[in-house]
Motif scaffolding. Structure first.
Motif, mmCIF file in Angstrom:
data_model
loop_
_atom_site.group_PDB
_atom_site.id
_atom_site.type_symbol
_atom_site.label_atom_id
_atom_site.label_comp_id
_atom_site.label_asym_id
_atom_site.label_seq_id
_atom_site.Cartn_x
_atom_site.Cartn_y
_atom_site.Cartn_z
ATOM 1 N N HIS A 56 0.798 -1.230 0.000
ATOM 2 C CA HIS A 56 0.000 0.000 0.000
ATOM 3 C C HIS A 56 0.828 1.276 0.000
ATOM 4 O O HIS A 56 0.279 2.369 0.078
ATOM 5 N N GLY A 58 2.637 2.610 2.280
ATOM 6 C CA GLY A 58 2.366 3.380 3.485
ATOM 7 C C GLY A 58 3.637 3.836 4.173
ATOM 8 O O GLY A 58 4.748 3.624 3.677
ATOM 9 N N SER A 80 -1.544 4.094 6.163
ATOM 10 C CA SER A 80 -1.730 4.340 4.733
ATOM 11 C C SER A 80 -3.089 5.000 4.552
ATOM 12 O O SER A 80 -3.803 5.273 5.532
ATOM 13 N N ASN A 81 -3.436 5.244 3.295
ATOM 14 C CA ASN A 81 -4.741 5.843 2.999
ATOM 15 C C ASN A 81 -4.928 7.166 3.738
ATOM 16 O O ASN A 81 -5.970 7.423 4.346
ATOM 17 N N LYS A 84 -5.809 7.010 7.494
ATOM 18 C CA LYS A 84 -7.082 6.423 7.920
ATOM 19 C C LYS A 84 -6.974 4.927 8.210
ATOM 20 O O LYS A 84 -7.774 4.375 8.960
ATOM 21 N N THR A 85 -6.002 4.262 7.602
ATOM 22 C CA THR A 85 -5.799 2.825 7.841
ATOM 23 C C THR A 85 -4.490 2.624 8.581
ATOM 24 O O THR A 85 -3.448 3.157 8.176
ATOM 25 N N HIS A 275 -3.748 -8.776 -0.614
ATOM 26 C CA HIS A 275 -3.180 -7.434 -0.746
ATOM 27 C C HIS A 275 -1.952 -7.418 -1.643
ATOM 28 O O HIS A 275 -1.694 -6.423 -2.336
#
Length: 381
Positions: A56, A58, A80-81, A84-85, A275
């Motif tokens: 991801h 991150g 990541s995100n 938020k994650t 993932h």
């Protein structure tokens, strides 16, 4: 020739990416022109955060939390995100590698630091949490983690307990009045590295207690204490999670997260494979190489090598390179494995074996590649 190298870590010696590089080095000495794809894997235990973050893109940070023996340790947490994650690995806070060999005993270790990592994720505004629950030194049923999130546990005199494995023998009541209410709005997914239930002969204590230092003479008592605690806790929370597959992961952390945080449980290896898109990478592979520190009959129950083997196409050779081989490995040949090669060359002190892991893996991989080359030459001649 396409070679996919997708090993798990060799615990206490090499991380998964280092194992992958060692295998590639051995193979390249025989097949220098092959197409190599390195996919370091984790199954919910050590290396899960690193694997997911790489997928991801991150960021990782370290914070100080309570270690398994109560002393501060630096533990990694990833985001990541846009923050938020969050990704947490239980082993970062209370992994077996954090406890010296002469002090290993899950009666005296706590998962409190895991709860502190979760609290940090909440403080940073994360709304989704993925937590890997393998590789722990604990068998506290997640009591330490829950304590860090505001749950309170009491003995028969009404005195609060600390949250170590031995406290499961003492807890007679609990309170959730001060639990962190932010948990209600967070989506939590548990990546479990095993499918074991909480208690019984195939549960957390009997299967994993000995390797964490629990004396054989304490297995029955500890298992009963775990079961009694979850009867009390389950009655208080109005649900029973003790028989669910994976509830025994992380010394009962699977059950703890399900009961105390409302988490959902998913096989860690399935989560990572999804993932990292492992099936897509493997679809046209000629050779798929898997591995971990020890392989035995338990490997087929949610462990990384078995998960990767399922992603291999029918035409591919699936080869396992591991540190050592235990009982029950014959079952692996019925689950997609073609051959299993241990890397430990001789009976030596554990420190020497761990320190020489890279060289042992590279040498074994070179020998496997040479064997495959001879087979290819023979088939062409």
């Amino acid at each position: 020739m396409k070679v996919v190298i997708a090993p798990d870590s060799f615990k206490e010696s090499l991380q998964a990416d280092e194992v992958a590089k060692a295998i590639q080095a051995g193979f390249m000495s025989i097949f220098p022109k092959a197409e190599y794809h390195l996919l370091p894997i984790a199954d919910g235990g050590e290396g899960t955060v690193k694997a997911l973050v790489s997928a991801h893109k991150g960021s990782i940070e370290s914070i100080s939390v309570t270690g398994p023996l109560g002393n501060p340790v630096e533990a990694k947490i990833a985001f990541s995100n846009g923050g938020k994650t969050a990704f947490i690995e239980m082993a970062e806070a209370c992994g077996l590698h954090l406890v010296p060999l002469n002090r290993r005993n899950p009666m005296h270790t706590t998962s409190f630091g895991v709860g502190e990592l979760m609290r940090h994720a909440l403080d940073q505004g994360a709304s989704e949490l993925i937590i890997g629950v393998g590789g722990s030194s604990t068998n506290d049923g997640g009591v330490g983690m829950a304590s860090a999130l505001g749950y309170e546990f009491f003995d028969e005199q009404g005195k609060p307990v600390e949250g170590t494995g031995k406290d499961l023998f003492r807890i007679t009541s609990l309170s959730d009045l001060n639990r962190d209410r932010r948990l209600d709005s967070m989506k939590i997914t548990v990546a479990a590295d095993v499918e074991n239930p909480l208690t019984g002969l195939n549960g957390a204590t009997y299967i994993y207690g000995p390797q964490k230092g629990l004396p054989e003479t304490m297995l029955n008592e500890m298992d009963q204490a775990m079961g009694s605690f979850y009867q009390i806790a389950g009655s208080h929370m109005g649900t029973d999670v003790s028989s669910l597959p994976g509830s025994g992961a992380g010394g009962g952390m699977g059950a703890g997260l399900l009961l105390f945080t409302g988490a959902q449980l998913k096989k860690g290896i399935d989560l990572v494979l999804e993932h990292l898109k492992v099936k897509e990478v493997c679809h046209d592979a000629d050779i798929v190489i898997v591995g971990e520190g020890k392989m035995d009959g338990q490997t087929i129950y949610g462990k990384a090598p078995a998960g990767v083997a399922k992603c291999a196409p029918r035409k591919a050779k699936v080869i396992a390179i591991c540190g050592s081989v235990g009982e029950g490995t014959e079952a692996l040949y019925e689950h997609g494995f073609d051959a299993i090669f241990p890397t430990i060359p001789a009976m030596r002190p554990i420190e020497e074996i761990l320190g020489g892991a890279y060289a042992n893996i590279e040498r074994t991989s070179r020998n496997v590649a040479a064997l495959l080359q001879n087979g290819r030459d023979g088939s062409n001649g």
